[in-house]
Design an enzyme around this catalytic site. Sequence first.
Site, PDB file in Angstrom:
ATOM      1  N   LYS A   5      21.037 -23.982 -14.738  1.00 23.43           N
ATOM      2  CA  LYS A   5      20.438 -23.748 -16.043  1.00 23.43           C
ATOM      3  C   LYS A   5      18.931 -23.623 -15.853  1.00 23.43           C
ATOM      4  CE  LYS A   5      20.456 -25.537 -20.747  1.00 23.43           C
ATOM      5  NZ  LYS A   5      19.001 -25.450 -20.930  1.00 23.43           N
ATOM      6  N   ALA A  48       0.835  -1.203   0.000  1.00 21.10           N
ATOM      7  CA  ALA A  48       0.000   0.000   0.000  1.00 21.10           C
ATOM      8  C   ALA A  48       0.871   1.255   0.000  1.00 21.10           C
ATOM      9  CB  ALA A  48      -0.917  -0.002   1.217  1.00 21.10           C
TER      10      ALA A  48
END
Length: 663
Positions: free
Chosen positions: A115, A34
Amino acid sequence: MPTPASREIERLREELRRHEYLYYVMDEPEISDADYDGLMRRLQVLEAEHPDLITPDSPTQRVGGKPREGFQQVPHLSPMLSLDNALNDAELKDFDRRVREGLRGEHYCYTVELKMDGLSMSVRYENGAFAQAVTRGDGQVGEDVTENARTIRSLPLRVKDDAGLERFEVRGEVIMTHRAFERLNEERDGQGLPRYANPRNSAAGSLRLLEPWITASRKLDFFAYFLLVDGQPYFPSHAESLGKLKSMQFKVNPHWKVCGDIEEVLEFCRVWEAKRDELPYEIDGVVAKVDSIAQQKKLGRTAKAPRWAIAYKYAARQQTTIVENIEVQVGRTGTLTPVARLRPVNVGGVTVTRATLHNEDEIERLGVEIGDTVLVERSGDVIPKVVKVTEKSPNARRFRMPSHCPVCGGDIVRVQGEAASRCVNTNCPARLKESVLHFSARGVMDIDGMGDALVDQLVGRGMVSSVADLYDLTPEKLLELERMGQKSAQKVIENIHNSRQRPLPRVINGLGIPFVGERTAEILAETFGSLDHIARAGEEELQSAQEVGPKVAQSIRRFFGEPRNQELVERLRAAGLHFEHQRRRKTGGPLEGLTFVLTGTLPTLTREEAKAKIEEAGGKVTGSVSKRTNYVVAGEEAGSKLEKALTLGVKVLDESGLLRMIG
Ligand SMILES: [Zn+2]
């Protein structure tokens, strides 16, 4: 010359960039969503007032593009090569032998990285600002996905430190986490759309959407691993590049290291193969690169791939087996999920006996029937899934969704436009059990110790027939159960008691209203402020909340319309749960996130009226002027507050200026 407005705009951008970095790259947010939205809103208002000051690297410019008609082809500055694969230890050692021979006795070492299973992308920066993003394509020419890549929040639109480079290129991997992937598929189920097969496909699909704002909602991530200038590595070693990318505030996968020899590389491969399920994203192996760029150049490349790098591929966690039966499981909202019972098969070290088929549409798409041979795949921690049918059985039997719930015998309905079939009986024990587990889960009501075995017993013995019953449990009652000691009984009751402190969004989520998850619950609480308001709101009013469409509104209405649920709500109220929400801000107002000070006599509005108007529009009114004040609204006979505003460089408005901002 910098004006107070341009200084404020730059300051806000800096602050927003810092928080973006902390949140999306470091995963260590310092402020609430917020507060972040408030800063963003303030910047948007200032930029709207000074459109000439908007630059493409502003955090407000992540999503702005128009829908595209297609993607431009862009040649790469140097080819984006694919890597050769090593499928086992011997092939990796072969690679090392070729490197050793190629370097003729020179000392060398490897940098090893995970990877990640996504798609490669090249991103170009000019004068420190994000300029262009291009997919790998065929390695020579890719597609311009600039507008879509801008929406990836871990990719900086402006780098903090450009290493003194006027132009540079970062290459890396665009991925989708398991969590984002699951959420996307759940959403698609709700919309009756086909599921994505895996995170890589959905990342690729999301990056190539013609509407950048949809890409923005897909929560893609970018991990950098190459830093290039004019298509060539800039630093003398790969490890140095990774370190530099990190200090430039790119997201770099932290799991990499420099290895002195191939045995160490193999060890790294083994360690991560065993731990790959712990990662929040999919990896399919390890990449080893000769660390020295000079040595990389010496080794050169073949037509297809560099000679200085290799991808060690993990065994695919796929296996074929036979579907012995298709059963259904009943979830907490009554959803029936078809599950394939499989002939047990070892998939990457784990015995798999079942795989989810999600829903009837998915069964249709796969064309799977009982008796067929299928390819199953395991990834991450999620339940294995059927990839495809590899062989039809001559005696295949079609699966039919039962017309009655296998647990309670209740009617099954499939609402038009939805992928799922549901048991309509709200008292269904299967639903009940799942709903208690959902209510107690981490991130919902956080009742530690309320696991499968305990809930089974509580529901089975009729001690809990609604989540409200949890609050009537005592340690004495729990002691009647199997495998329950004094101490753990005490602990569970304490945890149940503590759950009374959870804020309203958690309570809403805990109710298990179909289509209302964590995020929607948050939005509902922010918009309506109390559970009672949500419970009595009509469908139209509910739709005034952001992201709440007709289907969600109807589902909420239906939930609170049921007498059984009304009773549940009353009992939870009596148990002392939070039904009121501390609203952080008024959403959607034009003054959201802005702070005002009123001074002097305004021509038409009283002080109270002006204050009410500002608050109505989402702004805040405070009594004294400080650096945090955005505007001072001054009328006649404004005194010291106006003076202070002028000394601090706070913007001053008159009444008509204020009314224009409110619109
Ligand atoms: Zn049922």
